[in-house]
Design a protein around this motif. Structure first.
Motif, short mmCIF file in Angstrom:
data_model
loop_
_atom_site.label_atom_id
_atom_site.label_comp_id
_atom_site.label_asym_id
_atom_site.label_seq_id
_atom_site.Cartn_x
_atom_site.Cartn_y
_atom_site.Cartn_z
N GLU A 43 -54.09 -60.05 81.10
CA GLU A 43 -54.63 -61.23 80.43
C GLU A 43 -55.67 -61.94 81.28
O GLU A 43 -55.93 -61.54 82.41
CB GLU A 43 -53.53 -62.16 79.96
N HIS A 213 -58.43 -56.57 77.07
CA HIS A 213 -57.05 -57.03 76.99
C HIS A 213 -56.39 -56.53 75.71
O HIS A 213 -55.30 -56.94 75.36
CB HIS A 213 -56.93 -58.55 77.16
N SER A 257 -46.57 -58.54 71.62
CA SER A 257 -47.27 -59.77 71.26
C SER A 257 -48.28 -59.57 70.15
O SER A 257 -48.60 -60.49 69.42
CB SER A 257 -48.02 -60.33 72.47
N ALA A 258 -48.87 -58.38 70.07
CA ALA A 258 -50.01 -58.21 69.17
C ALA A 258 -49.62 -57.41 67.94
O ALA A 258 -48.89 -56.43 68.04
CB ALA A 258 -51.13 -57.48 69.91
N LEU A 269 -43.84 -61.67 65.60
CA LEU A 269 -44.43 -61.31 66.87
C LEU A 269 -43.58 -61.97 67.92
O LEU A 269 -43.04 -63.04 67.71
CB LEU A 269 -45.85 -61.85 66.96
N PRO A 271 -44.24 -63.41 71.27
CA PRO A 271 -45.13 -63.73 72.37
C PRO A 271 -44.35 -63.85 73.67
O PRO A 271 -43.18 -64.21 73.66
CB PRO A 271 -45.74 -65.07 71.98
N ILE A 272 -45.00 -63.51 74.78
CA ILE A 272 -44.39 -63.72 76.09
C ILE A 272 -44.33 -65.23 76.31
O ILE A 272 -45.35 -65.89 76.20
CB ILE A 272 -45.24 -63.08 77.19
N SER B 180 -59.84 -65.16 68.04
CA SER B 180 -60.59 -63.99 68.52
C SER B 180 -60.77 -63.94 70.03
O SER B 180 -60.68 -62.89 70.63
CB SER B 180 -61.96 -63.96 67.86
N LEU B 182 -58.88 -65.17 72.31
CA LEU B 182 -57.66 -65.45 73.08
C LEU B 182 -56.95 -64.18 73.52
O LEU B 182 -57.01 -63.16 72.86
CB LEU B 182 -56.71 -66.29 72.22
N ASP B 183 -56.26 -64.26 74.65
CA ASP B 183 -55.41 -63.16 75.09
C ASP B 183 -54.32 -62.90 74.07
O ASP B 183 -53.86 -63.84 73.43
CB ASP B 183 -54.72 -63.54 76.40
N VAL B 184 -53.84 -61.65 73.99
CA VAL B 184 -52.84 -61.33 72.97
C VAL B 184 -51.61 -62.21 73.02
O VAL B 184 -51.08 -62.59 71.97
CB VAL B 184 -52.40 -59.85 72.97
N SER B 185 -51.13 -62.54 74.21
CA SER B 185 -49.89 -63.32 74.23
C SER B 185 -50.14 -64.75 73.74
O SER B 185 -49.32 -65.32 73.04
CB SER B 185 -49.25 -63.31 75.62
N GLN B 187 -52.64 -65.49 71.66
CA GLN B 187 -52.92 -65.28 70.25
C GLN B 187 -51.62 -65.25 69.45
O GLN B 187 -51.51 -65.86 68.38
CB GLN B 187 -53.67 -63.95 70.09
N ALA B 188 -50.62 -64.56 69.97
CA ALA B 188 -49.33 -64.48 69.28
C ALA B 188 -48.71 -65.87 69.14
O ALA B 188 -48.12 -66.19 68.11
CB ALA B 188 -48.39 -63.54 70.03
N GLN B 189 -48.85 -66.68 70.19
CA GLN B 189 -48.30 -68.04 70.11
C GLN B 189 -49.00 -68.85 69.01
O GLN B 189 -48.35 -69.55 68.24
CB GLN B 189 -48.46 -68.75 71.47
N LEU B 191 -50.62 -67.66 66.33
CA LEU B 191 -50.29 -67.11 65.01
C LEU B 191 -48.90 -67.56 64.57
O LEU B 191 -48.71 -67.96 63.41
CB LEU B 191 -50.34 -65.58 65.04
#
Ligand SMILES: Nc1ncnc2c1ncn2[C@@H]1O[C@H](COP(=O)(O)OP(=O)(O)OP(=O)(O)O)[C@@H](O)[C@H]1O
Ligand SMILES: Nc1ncnc2c1ncn2[C@@H]1O[C@H](COP(=O)(O)OP(=O)(O)O)[C@@H](O)[C@H]1O
Ligand code: SF4
Ligand SMILES: [Mg+2]
Ligand SMILES: [Mg+2]
Lengths: 330, 272
Positions: A43, A213, A257-258, A269, A271-272, B180, B182-185, B187-189, B191
Motif C-alpha cells: 500500500e 497496488h 480487501s478488493a 469485503l 478490509p484490513i 480510484s 485509494l489503496d485496496v484496504s 478502498q474496501a473501508q 465501500l
C-alpha cells in the motif's frame, strides 16, 4: 546461466532524524535477468517508489541508500553524473505514475523523443525522427507520425501516458521501471499497456520492474511478486503461486480487501483494520503486528521475522507461518 | 422495479464549443442520453475516459446546462432557479479528486458545517452537534473536526467528503471516481461505509468508476457509455454475464483478473 542485470541485496533507504535513522526501505533483496519481471505490491507509503528511485539514483537529496545495488556486476551507488549519463534513461529507464511530470509542456512530442534518442546515440535528425515514430507506435499511440507535432496538452491522459512510455523506450533500455504507470488509466488502455510490456520482455529481452497496488493487475503482468509492508519485504515468489497460496497475513488481507473480477455482489469485503504504521514506527518487532489477526504476543512485538520457505522459490517473513505453517493462518 | 424514478435524465444532449486553431469546433459530449435512478438503488456509470460520465453527473445537479433535454426530480422537470436549489439539497455530488475537493485552510468541522449555513437549515448552536454525529457516522472521531485536510490520510479525506455531502440528508448521492486513487484496504473501508450508509439513510446512489470490479460489487444496475452514447444498460449481473454490445465485451475482457491470468500463464508454460 545468464548473469543478472540487476542484483540488489539488503538495500536500505533511510532518512536521518533526531533519533535513529528512519528506514523507508528496509533490507530488500532480489535479482533480475534479461526478460524477467518483478512486480512490487504494497500500500501507499510502503517504500515502492523510493526503492525504484534509488535504483535509478534519483532518490530524494536527504535519503541515504545502503546495501548492494549492482548493475551488470558494477555498483550503482555513489556514481558521478558522468558515470550515470550512459545508464539513466538509456540502459535503465523509468515511467512514473504521473505522465505530466515526465513531459515538457512546451515542446512537441516528437522533439522530446528525438532529443532523448540523440542524447544517447549519434544519429541524424531523420534517423531520430523515424526512431521516434517507431517507439510511439510500439507504445500503442495511434497514427504516430501525425502525433510528432502535438503538444502534451493536446493529448488525452491515456495518450500522454503512452508518450511517456515511448520516451522511456526511446533509448532502448535493458531495464524498464514502471511505477504505478497504469494506475489512473482505463481498464482497456491498462490492458494494452500490459500486453506491450509482455512483448518488450519476450521480443526484446527487456527486464521489468512493475509497481502496483492492484494484485489482479500483478497477475496479468506476471513474473515474480514482491509484497512490501512498511518498507520491508514480507512475501516473495512467482505471482501465480503467491496469489493462489498467499502465506503472509498481510498478503491474505490485501486479497480479501478488493472485489475481484468474479466476486458476486456485496459479498462482504474484509478490509484490513487500522492503518499502516508511520515511517520509523516499526522498531524491532514484526512490521504488521498492529493489524495482524494471528499475532504471537511476546514474539511479534520483539523480533523481526526472517524468511521461511513456503514452497520452491516462495518465501514468507512471518513468525506465525514459521511456527504453524498454513494451519496458523486465517 | 416498480417504483417511479427519483432522478431522471431525459434525452440529454451536450455540445461544448471550443476553438481549435482559431476555428470553432464542437465536442458532442452527450448524445440523447437517458438515465433513470430508482429510490434505494445503486446505478453504476462506466465507460472510458471522455465518454461523458462526469458531464452527465454535472448536468444532473445543475452545474452544467444541457444543450437539449431535461432533468426530472421525483417526476417533475427541474426548470426554475428555485427548483435547482431544492434539487441541490436533495442530490449531492462527491468529487473525483479527494485531494482538491476540500479547502486546504478550512478546518474539517467548519467544512462540514458549511452546507448547513448555506442552506440555513440548522440553528447555529446545533451545528456542532450535527457535525460530531456525522463524523461518527462515517467512522471518524469527533476530534477530527479541529484538523486541517493535509493532516488526514487519503481514506480519511474521502470519508470527510462523504460526510460533507451527507450533512443535508440528501436522497441521492452521486460518487464520481471516489475510490480510484485509494489503496485496496482503504478502498474496501470506503465501500463498506457506502453500503452501510445506504442502508441507514435510504440513499439512492449513482456510482461512477473505471474499476469494473468495484462496479460489479456495488451496483444494482449499470449503464455503459461510449463517446457520449449509452451503448448498454441493465441489471449488473445481466450486463456482466451476458454483455450484448461489442464495446461492453471489450471493457469486460480488459478487467484484470487473477484467475484468468493464472490460466493464461499456465497454458503458455504448457505450449511455449
Ligand atoms: N468544459 C468543457 N469544455 C470542453 N470540453 C469539455 C468540457 N468538459 C468536458 N468536455 C469534453 O466532454 C467529453 C466528456 O467529458 P467527461 O468529463 O464527461 O468524461 P468522463 O466520462 O467523466 O471521463 P473520465 O473518466 O476521464 O473522468 C470529453 O471529450 C471532454 O473533453
Ligand atoms: N523526501 C522524503 N523525505 C522524507 N520521507 C520520505 C520522502 N519520500 C518518501 N518518504 C517516506 O518514505 C516512505 C515510503 O515512500 P514511497 O516510497 O513513496 O512509498 P510508496 O511508493 O510505496 O507509496 C513513506 O513513509 C514516505 O512518507
Ligand atoms: S504473525 Fe507476527 S510476524 Fe506474522 S504477520 Fe502477524 S505480526 Fe507479523
Ligand atoms: Mg509511490
Ligand atoms: Mg470524469
Amino acid at each position: 546461466m545468464t548473469a543478472p542485470l540487476l542484483a540488489i541485496e539488503d538495500l536500505v533507504v533511510s532518512f536521518p532524524s533526531n533519533h535513529a535513522p528512519l528506514h523507508a526501505v528496509d533490507r530488500v533483496s532480489f535479482a533480475l535477468k534479461p526478460g524477467e519481471s518483478l512486480v512490487i505490491a504494497g500500500e501507499s507509503g510502503s517504500g515502492k517508489s523510493l526503492l525504484c528511485r534509488s535504483i535509478l539514483g534519483v532518490e530524494p537529496e536527504t535519503a541515504k541508500v545502503a546495501g548492494r545495488l549492482d548493475w551488470k556486476g558494477k555498483s550503482l551507488l555513489n556514481l558521478s553524473v558522468a558515470q550515470w549519463r550512459p545508464l539513466r534513461g538509456a540502459e535503465i529507464a523509468m515511467i512514473f505514475q504521473d505522465p505530466t511530470a515526465a513531459l515538457n509542456p512546451l515542446l512537441t512530442v516528437g522533439r522530446q523523443i528525438m532529443d532523448v534518442v540523440r542524447a544517447h546515440r549519434k544519429c541524424s535528425r531523420n534517423e531520430a525522427r523515424s526512431r521516434a515514430i517507431e517507439v510511439l507506435g510500439t507504445a500503442g499511440l495511434p497514427e504516430p507520425e501525425h502525433r510528432l507535432t502535438s503538444y502534451p496538452s493536446e493529448l488525452s491522459g491515456g495518450m500522454r501516458q503512452r508518450v511517456a512510455i515511448a520516451l522511456a523506450l526511446s533509448a532502448g533500455p535493458e531495464l524498464l521501471i514502471a511505477d504505478e504507470a497504469t494506475t489512473n488509466l482505463d481498464v482497456s488502455i491498462q490492458a494494452q499497456i500490459v500486453t506491450l510490456l509482455h512483448d518488450l520482455r519476450s521480443k526484446l529481452g527487456v527486464a521489468l520492474i512493475f509497481v502496483t497496488h492492484d494484485l489482479d493487475l500483478a497477475a496479468e503482468v506476471g513474473g515474480e511478486l514482491l509484497v512490501m509492508y512498511a518498507g520491508q519485504p514480507v512475501e516473495m515468489g512467482p505471482v501465480d503461486t503467491v496469489l493462489a497460496d498467499p502465506c503472509h497475513p498481510y498478503t491474505r488481507g490485501l486479497l480479501r480487501s478488493a472485489p475481484t473480477a468474479r466476486s458476486s455482489r456485496r459479498t462482504p469485503l474484509r478490509p484490513i483494520p487500522g492503518q499502516a504504521p508511520k515511517l520509523g514506527a516499526v522498531g524491532d518487532g514484526a512490521p504488521f503486528r498492529d493489524r495482524c489477526p494471528v499475532l504471537i504476543s511476546g514474539l511479534c512485538d520483539r523480533s523481526r521475522p526472517g524468511w521461511t520457505e513456503a514452497g520452491p522459490s516462495h518465501r514468507v517473513a512471518c513468525h506465525r507461518f514459521e511456527q504453524d505453517g498454513r494451519d496458523g493462518l486465517t | 422495479m416498480t417504483d417511479a424514478p427519483i432522478l431522471e435524465a431525459i434525452a440529454l444532449d451536450k455540445v461544448f464549443r471550443v476553438r481549435r486553431k482559431g476555428a470553432p469546433h464542437d465536442i458532442h459530449a452527450l448524445k440523447n442520453v437517458e438515465t433513470q435512478l430508482h429510490p434505494g438503488e445503486t446505478l453504476g456509470l462506466v465507460g472510458e475516459s471522455g465518454s461523458g460520465k462526469t458531464t452527465l453527473a454535472r448536468i444532473l445537479i445543475g452545474i452544467e446546462e444541457p444543450t437539449r433535454g431535461e432533468v426530472r426530480f421525483e417526476g417533475n422537470a427541474v426548470r426554475s432557479a428555485e427548483g435547482w436549489r431544492e434539487l441541490r439539497r436533495q442530490v449531492q455530488y462527491v468529487f473525483q479528486d479527494p485531494f482538491t475537493a476540500l479547502c486546504p485552510t478550512m478546518r474539517i468541522g467548519a467544512a462540514l458545517a458549511e452546507p448547513l449555513a448555506i442552506h440555513g437549515i440548522c440553528p447555529k448552536p446545533e451545528r456542532k452537534d450535527r457535525v460530531a454525529k456525522m463524523l461518527g457516522l462515517v467512522g471518524l472521531s469527533a476530534d477530527m473536526a479541529g484538523r486541517l485536510p493535509y493532516q488526514l490520510s487519503g481514506g480519511q479525506r474521502q470519508r470527510v467528503n462523504l460526510a460533507r455531502a451527507l450533512m443535508l440528508e440528501p436522497r441521492v448521492l452521486i460518487c464520481d471516481e471516489i475510490v480510484s486513487g485509494l489503496d485496496v484496504s482503504v478502498q474496501a473501508q470506503v465501500l463498506a461505509l457506502l453500503v452501510d450508509l445506504q442502508g441507514k439513510l435510504d440513499l439512492s446512489l449513482i456510482f461512477i468508476s473505471h474499476d469494473l470490479r468495484v462496479v460489479r460489487y456495488l451496483c444494482d444496475r449499470v449503464q455503459v457509455m461510449l463517446l457520449g452514447d449509452t451503448v448498454e444498460h441493465g441489471p449488473t449481473a445481466e450486463v456482466f454475464d451476458d454483455p450484448q454490445h461489442e464495446y461492453t465485451r471489450k471493457l469486460l475482457d480488459a478487467i484484470p483478473d487473477r484467475d484468468h491470468a493464472a490460466r493464461i500463464s499456465k497454458s503458455a508454460l504448457q505450449y511455449g
